[in-house]
Design an enzyme around this catalytic site. Structure first.
Site, short mmCIF file in Angstrom:
data_model
loop_
_atom_site.label_atom_id
_atom_site.label_comp_id
_atom_site.label_asym_id
_atom_site.label_seq_id
_atom_site.Cartn_x
_atom_site.Cartn_y
_atom_site.Cartn_z
N TYR A 126 21.66 -45.17 14.21
CA TYR A 126 20.52 -44.91 15.12
C TYR A 126 19.56 -46.09 15.05
O TYR A 126 19.30 -46.65 13.98
CB TYR A 126 19.77 -43.63 14.71
N GLU A 214 15.57 -46.69 22.77
CA GLU A 214 16.35 -45.95 21.78
C GLU A 214 17.84 -46.17 22.01
O GLU A 214 18.32 -46.02 23.13
CB GLU A 214 16.02 -44.45 21.88
#
Length: 404
Positions: A126, A214
């Site tokens: 992530y 993101e």
């Protein structure tokens, strides 16, 4: 402003950020061409990705748009090695409804899919970049828990989120990029690939005036390449005048119709689920108004900031937007007269209410410059306003009206 995954990847490509290859598709004729194009590029694994402004697409459900009870597909992101299976997935997804934990039960109609290459990888990570307002710095967050909602990671295993704050006067430094790579456990070619990846990604974030970037998941392929398998970008609305090419990505189908209408009048409006329409000048006062309505036992139907120069026109447009919501059963107007005089706002409320023939009860609280004159105007009108002197009294009156 939010954009779709495929649009974010178009932007990242311009900054030399490695992304999953693919082609956006809006109908099946385009799909057949896109499939042939990817096969011509030597791609033999395919991912059919729904494109909506909501997370959780992979775990969502596709329902028939003509019959909401008919479940067509589990998951709005599907992988296959078979071209005919990719076609089957596309036919079930395009034009139908995708329901995820972020869309709510009403879901969203999928009007675009992203036909992308399927990649073999050995690790999911992530990576996110956003502004940390508490320290006035951008922060890069990474985690080894890729492919999982970051909120879930933060709640269950917060120690697995590593943060690096960037000094705006010097930007992202090489030692910080290396620190993040070590935190992700990268070695060898993957470590070397990550350094330019994160530097280019951060440059894309800054130069586009993004408010969020993101990558989830960020993958390490079997041959140690670092690739953005997914991409989400949001942008600062106040900076979009500098980026007409990004503003062109705006998808009105993904936005609430009332919010689109409000933007035409420069009103800051966000639709909520309650039944008390709120019209306030100033964002902070609007937040406080919604809070006190909740404390009084009511439910705000919206956030609406009409700005510092509230007048007849802005009030009328505010009424128009609020009353377009069928759930609104009462309206609370809360104006603090600083720049604007309360008596002018009061006259604007009276005129607008008459012209629009407002049928729901209206509670008005005006405080500040010429507040007494405003109260006299409201009392002398032939309209039945409930006038309150304090915000607490206004909230109690509007919730009382709902109970009667």
């Amino acid at each position: 402003m939010k954009i779709h995954e495929y649009q974010a990847k178009e932007i990242l490509k311009k900054y030399s950020v490695p992304v999953q290859d693919g082609i956006p598709v809006k109908n099946m004729a385009e799909f057949d061409k896109a499939l042939a194009e990817l096969q011509a590029r030597g791609i033999n694994q395919f991912v059919v990705k729904s494109q909506i402004h909501a997370g959780g697409r992979g775990k969502g459900k596709i329902y028939d748009v003509r019959n909401r009870e008919n479940l067509l597909l589990e998951g709005g992101v599907k992988f296959t090695t078979l071209p005919e299976k990719a076609t089957e997935y596309a036919e079930k997804i395009l034009g139908n409804i995708l329901v995820t934990h972020q869309t709510g039960p009403e879901g969203k109609i999928v009007k675009t899919i992203f036909l992308a290459e399927g990649l073999d990888y050995k690790k999911e990570l992530y990576l996110g970049i956003l502004l940390d307002r508490s320290v006035s710095k951008n922060v890069i967050m990474v985690s080894t828990e890729g492919g999982v909602e970051i909120e879930k990671v933060a709640e269950e295993t917060p120690e697995k989120i590593i943060k690096e704050w960037i000094d705006p006067s010097v930007g992202l430094q090489n030692y910080q990029a290396r620190k993040l790579a070590f935190a992700l456990g990268l070695q060898g070619e993957a470590f070397k690939s990550f350094i330019p990846f994160i530097k280019n990604l951060y440059r894309a974030y800054e130069e586009t005036d993004a408010s969020l970037l993101e990558i989830n998941p960020l993958i390490i392929t079997n041959d140690d390449r670092v690739v953005a398998l997914d991409a989400k970008m949001n942008f600062d609305d106040n900076a979009l005048f500098r980026h007409p090419e990004i503003y062109a990505y705006r998808d009105l189908d993904e936005e609430d119709p009332l919010e689109i209408e409000a933007s035409k009048y420069n009103l800051n409006y966000i639709k909520l689920d309650g039944n008390v329409g709120c019209m306030v000048n100033g964002a902070g006062l609007a937040m406080a108004t919604m809070d006190i309505i909740k404390l009084a036992g009511g439910e705000p139907a919206n956030f609406l900031d009409v700005g510092g120069g509230a007048n007849k026109e802005t009030v009328a447009n505010g009424f128009k937007i609020i009353l377009s919501d069928p759930n609104v059963r009462a309206i609370l107007i809360n104006i603090f007269g600083g720049i604007v005089r309360c008596d002018r706002v009061a006259q604007g409320v009276i005129d607008a209410a008459k012209e629009m023939a407002v049928k729901v009860p209206i509670v008005v609280r005006l405080e500040g410059t010429n507040a007494k004159e405003a109260a006299d105007l409201l009392a002398a009108s032939d309209l039945h306003f409930e006038v309150a002197k304090s915000l607490k009294e206004a909230a109690e009156k509007v919730t009382s009206v709902l109970r009667n």
